[in-house]
Design a protein around this motif. Structure first.
Motif, PDB file in Angstrom:
ATOM      1  N   VAL A  19       0.906  -1.238  -0.161  1.00 29.64           N
ATOM      2  CA  VAL A  19      -0.021  -0.039  -0.035  1.00 29.64           C
ATOM      3  C   VAL A  19       1.002   1.208   0.042  1.00 29.64           C
ATOM      4  O   VAL A  19       1.614   1.357   0.738  1.00 29.64           O
ATOM      5  N   THR A  20       0.760   1.956  -0.973  1.00 28.85           N
ATOM      6  CA  THR A  20       1.521   3.485  -0.854  1.00 28.85           C
ATOM      7  C   THR A  20       0.970   4.298   0.120  1.00 28.85           C
ATOM      8  O   THR A  20      -0.395   4.597   0.003  1.00 28.85           O
ATOM      9  N   VAL A  21       1.823   4.898   0.992  1.00 28.00           N
ATOM     10  CA  VAL A  21       1.175   5.732   1.780  1.00 28.00           C
ATOM     11  C   VAL A  21       2.066   7.069   2.070  1.00 28.00           C
ATOM     12  O   VAL A  21       3.281   7.058   1.484  1.00 28.00           O
ATOM     13  N   ASN A  22       1.577   8.053   2.515  1.00 25.57           N
ATOM     14  CA  ASN A  22       1.889   9.655   2.832  1.00 25.57           C
ATOM     15  C   ASN A  22       2.418   9.519   4.199  1.00 25.57           C
ATOM     16  O   ASN A  22       1.652   9.398   5.088  1.00 25.57           O
ATOM     17  N   LEU A  23       3.791   9.740   4.349  1.00 23.55           N
ATOM     18  CA  LEU A  23       4.354   9.490   5.971  1.00 23.55           C
ATOM     19  C   LEU A  23       3.758  10.742   6.822  1.00 23.55           C
ATOM     20  O   LEU A  23       3.512  10.767   7.694  1.00 23.55           O
ATOM     21  N   ARG A  24       3.373  11.898   5.970  1.00 20.01           N
ATOM     22  CA  ARG A  24       2.967  13.164   6.577  1.00 20.01           C
ATOM     23  C   ARG A  24       1.636  12.971   7.288  1.00 20.01           C
ATOM     24  O   ARG A  24       1.269  13.368   8.415  1.00 20.01           O
ATOM     25  N   GLU A  25       0.925  12.216   6.319  1.00 18.27           N
ATOM     26  CA  GLU A  25      -0.622  12.128   6.595  1.00 18.27           C
ATOM     27  C   GLU A  25      -0.538  11.059   7.675  1.00 18.27           C
ATOM     28  O   GLU A  25      -1.441  11.328   8.603  1.00 18.27           O
ATOM     29  N   MET A  26       0.220  10.067   7.802  1.00 25.29           N
ATOM     30  CA  MET A  26       0.276   9.008   8.801  1.00 25.29           C
ATOM     31  C   MET A  26       0.887   9.534  10.099  1.00 25.29           C
ATOM     32  O   MET A  26       0.043   9.260  11.027  1.00 25.29           O
ATOM     33  N   ALA A  27       1.509  10.428  10.084  1.00 21.58           N
ATOM     34  CA  ALA A  27       2.071  11.307  11.345  1.00 21.58           C
ATOM     35  C   ALA A  27       0.925  12.082  11.912  1.00 21.58           C
ATOM     36  O   ALA A  27       0.601  12.165  13.009  1.00 21.58           O
ATOM     37  N   ARG A  28       0.144  12.941  10.980  1.00 24.27           N
ATOM     38  CA  ARG A  28      -0.989  13.541  11.491  1.00 24.27           C
ATOM     39  C   ARG A  28      -2.161  12.546  12.115  1.00 24.27           C
ATOM     40  O   ARG A  28      -2.534  13.041  13.227  1.00 24.27           O
ATOM     41  N   GLN A  29      -2.170  11.488  11.461  1.00 20.30           N
ATOM     42  CA  GLN A  29      -3.227  10.525  12.270  1.00 20.30           C
ATOM     43  C   GLN A  29      -2.886   9.936  13.349  1.00 20.30           C
ATOM     44  O   GLN A  29      -3.621   9.803  14.353  1.00 20.30           O
ATOM     45  N   HIS A  30      -1.583   9.489  13.657  1.00 20.25           N
ATOM     46  CA  HIS A  30      -0.997   9.182  14.611  1.00 20.25           C
ATOM     47  C   HIS A  30      -1.110  10.092  15.831  1.00 20.25           C
ATOM     48  O   HIS A  30      -1.364   9.793  17.109  1.00 20.25           O
ATOM     49  N   VAL A  31      -0.851  11.231  15.599  1.00 18.98           N
ATOM     50  CA  VAL A  31      -0.986  12.536  16.544  1.00 18.98           C
ATOM     51  C   VAL A  31      -2.365  12.648  17.128  1.00 18.98           C
ATOM     52  O   VAL A  31      -2.526  12.625  18.164  1.00 18.98           O
ATOM     53  N   ALA A  32      -3.330  12.548  16.107  1.00 23.36           N
ATOM     54  CA  ALA A  32      -4.695  12.582  16.642  1.00 23.36           C
ATOM     55  C   ALA A  32      -5.193  11.537  17.275  1.00 23.36           C
ATOM     56  O   ALA A  32      -5.862  11.787  18.170  1.00 23.36           O
ATOM     57  N   LYS A  33      -4.877  10.410  16.941  1.00 24.65           N
ATOM     58  CA  LYS A  33      -5.193   9.286  17.589  1.00 24.65           C
ATOM     59  C   LYS A  33      -4.704   9.096  19.056  1.00 24.65           C
ATOM     60  O   LYS A  33      -5.314   8.645  20.071  1.00 24.65           O
ATOM     61  N   ASN A  34      -3.200   9.509  19.346  1.00 23.63           N
ATOM     62  CA  ASN A  34      -2.670   9.414  20.443  1.00 23.63           C
ATOM     63  C   ASN A  34      -3.070  10.633  21.369  1.00 23.63           C
ATOM     64  O   ASN A  34      -2.628  10.248  22.860  1.00 23.63           O
ATOM     65  N   GLN A  35      -3.283  11.489  20.989  1.00 21.85           N
ATOM     66  CA  GLN A  35      -3.490  12.895  21.831  1.00 21.85           C
ATOM     67  C   GLN A  35      -4.974  13.077  22.299  1.00 21.85           C
ATOM     68  O   GLN A  35      -5.235  14.190  23.005  1.00 21.85           O
ATOM     69  N   GLN A  36      -5.871  11.991  21.972  1.00 22.69           N
ATOM     70  CA  GLN A  36      -7.212  12.060  22.455  1.00 22.69           C
ATOM     71  C   GLN A  36      -6.984  12.112  23.971  1.00 22.69           C
ATOM     72  O   GLN A  36      -6.555  11.063  24.480  1.00 22.69           O
ATOM     73  N   GLY A  37      -7.695  13.075  24.689  1.00 28.29           N
ATOM     74  CA  GLY A  37      -7.585  13.127  26.242  1.00 28.29           C
ATOM     75  C   GLY A  37      -6.194  13.376  26.801  1.00 28.29           C
ATOM     76  O   GLY A  37      -6.134  13.345  27.991  1.00 28.29           O
TER      77      GLY A  37
END
Length: 673
Positions: A19-37
């Motif tokens: 799967v081709t992925v964009n690491l910038r977008e992955m980083a944004r999603q990682h931050v959003a997921k782990n910073q909830q609360g």
């Protein structure tokens, strides 16, 4: 490590798992997921990529002139730009490099070293036949690059670790433990480990930060296995623990059954069909033994030794905290060796910490296991007149071993086991290690304790450290230069002196080339190195005079050989000389090297211009150079430059490339790497 055929299968036969992925977008999603609360951002929430440094070397090293050793400054620029591309996207990088070779994988290491030796030989044959650097198809990384890159990354402020066991295992363990965004590497073992996402460095586009992610779950869906069954699949296909040959009969049976049970076989190549065939076998074993809880199903027809080997291979993929690890995985942990008893707990702790933090190399393996290794270097095994670097630096290493192991003793009556050296060089079949004994440094009385040298803080201890360093290179005369010239220049001077004393075929021109690198290149930018002129003449001549005096005290007189004799190439009868026999029975044979083979010397235009520049400055009078004195190079008092130094016959641009010094490295690497 790597699973035979699995990377090919995923790339060619399983596109749904790539799967081709964009690491910038992955980083944004990682931050959003782990910073909830979460109200703060730290390393637990920052998007982190764990980078397999060894897999990145070929992608980082893009310098064009690689045969002579490469351009260190240019390489540093590449590393800096590469790191900045990720940090600008808010991605934290953690680098891992191989720190040890596990004994269970020694034979695979030897096999690879022999293969690379063949590639190096092809490179030299091409250069001798065509007189030019070969193309990318024969590219070989400059010697020592893997050893020095961790230091380069640390200088850029990056977090770097050196492994104390298989690096792939530590990478996967770290990524799983810290919830990392992914693993950036190029090794199919990262699919087998139940850890973070596996991202391809080979398919990374640094400008857009896009790459291919190998999807573990989609692979399992395609081949009909669960994630927990992947380690057995890997071992049956073959990896660094279980060789292809040892499981060949299992794969043959699996392929035969696959062809019978699959009327319409997979359209892929035989490599792809093999992965599917073994996958079907593994799946069928568990289908028949649903109650099976062990690592290896009993119905798999194996001899007792092969079953134990397969268990060891499967266990190598089990990360901390995973099931079955508690059963008998203690066998994978290193046990205490006969060498550890020679060191205090404080030394052992500090040694391990420095090794893991990539603040040194070689010492950890010697202290804990009594073993060290050196991979392939760019040496022409058909040239019998230059000693391999492994033997050139052997006396130096023996003194290092003596410093480590003979502390607190005079070295005369201490019965210590020899160090096992796995060094790649011409004439060494690598069937067994060389047994190398430590040699004392020659301190009056007992050598100072290692604890004192490592942890002492007094001025006297600093003086002992300097004496120890100089004694390793047999350059005690240079103690007066400490503080008078830069430390990097003093280190280079010691290294060049050692090489000149060890290799009798080196000439005055070789010495000039080595010293000029150290003097001229250390402060140049990559752009300046593209148009370098000869400079820093006074410092160069000062260092050369010191070196020549030191050699003269040991009856080593450098000869000038500015031109090659005009006669045809002669091949030594009998092929490659056995260096072990030469060292044992004949000592060093001093010949003319490649100069006596009729190879013409070519001076580049900038060197010719540099010599004219010196003359235009008025520095050449009566056949001698008369430069202005260098203020930081003295003999314990005012520098007297009135005595003219020996006349130079012209600097040599030709670089042997055999002892880790090269025209454009800003600082010479350490010995024995």
């Amino acid at each position: 490590m790597g699973v035979k055929g699995l990377q090919y299968f995923m790339d060619r036969c399983c596109p749904e798992a790539c799967v081709t992925v964009n690491l910038r977008e992955m980083a944004r999603q990682h931050v959003a997921k782990n910073q909830q609360g979460c109200t703060t951002t730290d390393n637990t929430t920052s998007p982190t990529l764990v980078v397999d440094g060894m897999a990145c070397l070929r992608h980082w090293y893009s310098c064009k002139d690689w045969v002579c050793g490469g351009q260190w400054r240019e390489y540093m620029d590449v590393l800096k730009s590469w790191v900045e591309a990720f940090t600008s996207a808010g991605i934290r990088l953690v680098f891992f490099f191989d720190g040890v070779v596990e004994e269970q994988k020694r034979q695979e290491w030897v096999k690879r070293r022999r293969r690379v030796n063949g590639e190096v030989s092809k490179m030299f044959r091409h250069m001798k036949a065509h007189g030019e650097q070969p193309g990318k198809e024969l590219f070989c990384l400059p010697s020592g690059l893997a050893s020095f890159t961790p230091f380069a990354l640390r200088s850029l402020g990056q977090e770097v670790f050196c492994s104390v066991r298989e690096a792939d295992y530590e990478i996967a363990s770290y990524a799983r433990q810290h919830g990392s965004m992914g693993i950036l590497g190029q090794d199919s073992d990262f699919i087998i480990y139940d850890s973070a996402l596996y991202l391809s460095v080979a398919k990374l586009r640094i400008d857009s930060l896009t790459t291919v992610m190998y999807h573990r779950q989609r692979l399992c869906q395609t081949i009909g296995l669960t994630v927990t069954q992947l380690p057995l699949l890997a071992c049956l296909l073959g990896n660094d623990v279980v060789s292809e040959e040892q499981m060949q009969h299992i794969r043959n049976n699996a392929m035969a059954a696959y062809r019978i049970n699959s009327p319409v076989p997979h359209s892929g190549a035989p490599q792809g069909q093999m992965v599917l065939a073994v996958s079907h076998l593994v799946s069928s074993l568990w289908d028949r033994e649903e109650q099976e809880t062990g690592l290896i199903p009993q119905s798999l027809n194996l001899s007792a030794p092969h079953r134990e080997l397969l268990k060891r291979g499967v266990r190598s993929y089990l990360l901390p905290g995973q099931e079955a690890l508690q059963q008998d995985d203690m066998s994978a942990l290193p046990s205490a060796s006969a060498f550890e008893k020679h060191f205090s707990p404080k030394i052992l702790k500090a040694c391990r910490e420095k090794h893991v933090a990539a603040e040194g190399f070689m010492v950890y393996s010697v202290v804990f296991e009594g073993v060290t290794e050196c991979s392939n270097t760019l040496e022409d095994e058909e040239n019998t007149e230059l000693l391999p670097q492994a033997l050139v630096y052997k006396p130096c290493r023996q003194r290092i071993y003596g410093l480590l192991l003979l502390h607190g003793h005079d070295g005369s009556s201490v019965d210590l086991p020899a160090i096992r050296e796995w060094f790649v060089y011409s004439g060494n079949p690598l069937k067994e290690p060389d047994m190398v004994h430590p040699v004392p440094l020659g301190f009056p009385g007992d050598q100072p304790s290692l604890d004192l040298l490592w942890f002492g803080t007094s001025p006297e201890v600093s003086a002992l450290r300097l004496t120890s360093f100089l004694s390793i290179f047999d350059c005690q005369e240079y103690k007066e230069l400490y503080g008078a010239i830069e430390d990097s220049l003093l280190a280079a001077l010691c290294l060049v002196t050692y090489i000149v004393l060890q290799v009798q075929t080196l000439s005055q021109e070789d010495l000039d080339a080595y010293l000029s690198q150290a003097v001229c290149l250390r402060l140049k930018s990559p752009q300046e190195l593209q148009q370098i002129k000869s400079s820093c003449l006074s410092l160069f001549l000062c260092l050369r005079e010191k070196l020549t005096e030191t050699c003269s005290k040991r009856s080593r007189v450098l000869q000038s050989r500015p031109n090659a004799p005009e006669h045809s190439h002669k091949t030594t009868p009998g092929g490659v000389q056995n260096w072990r026999e030469r060292e044992m029975f004949g000592g060093h044979r001093h010949g003319g090297g490649w100069r006596e083979r009729g190879e013409a010397r070519r001076y580049p235009r900038e060197y010719e211009n540099g010599e004219r520049l010196w003359e235009r400055r008025g520095g050449m009078r009566g056949g001698h150079f008369h430069p202005a004195p260098h203020p930081n190079c003295h003999d314990g008092g005012p520098q007297n430059m009135s005595r003219p130094p020996n006349r130079s016959r012209g600097p040599s641009y030709r670089n042997r490339g055999r002892y880790q010094l090269s025209p454009r490295w800003s600082q010479p690497p350490a010995p024995g790497t």
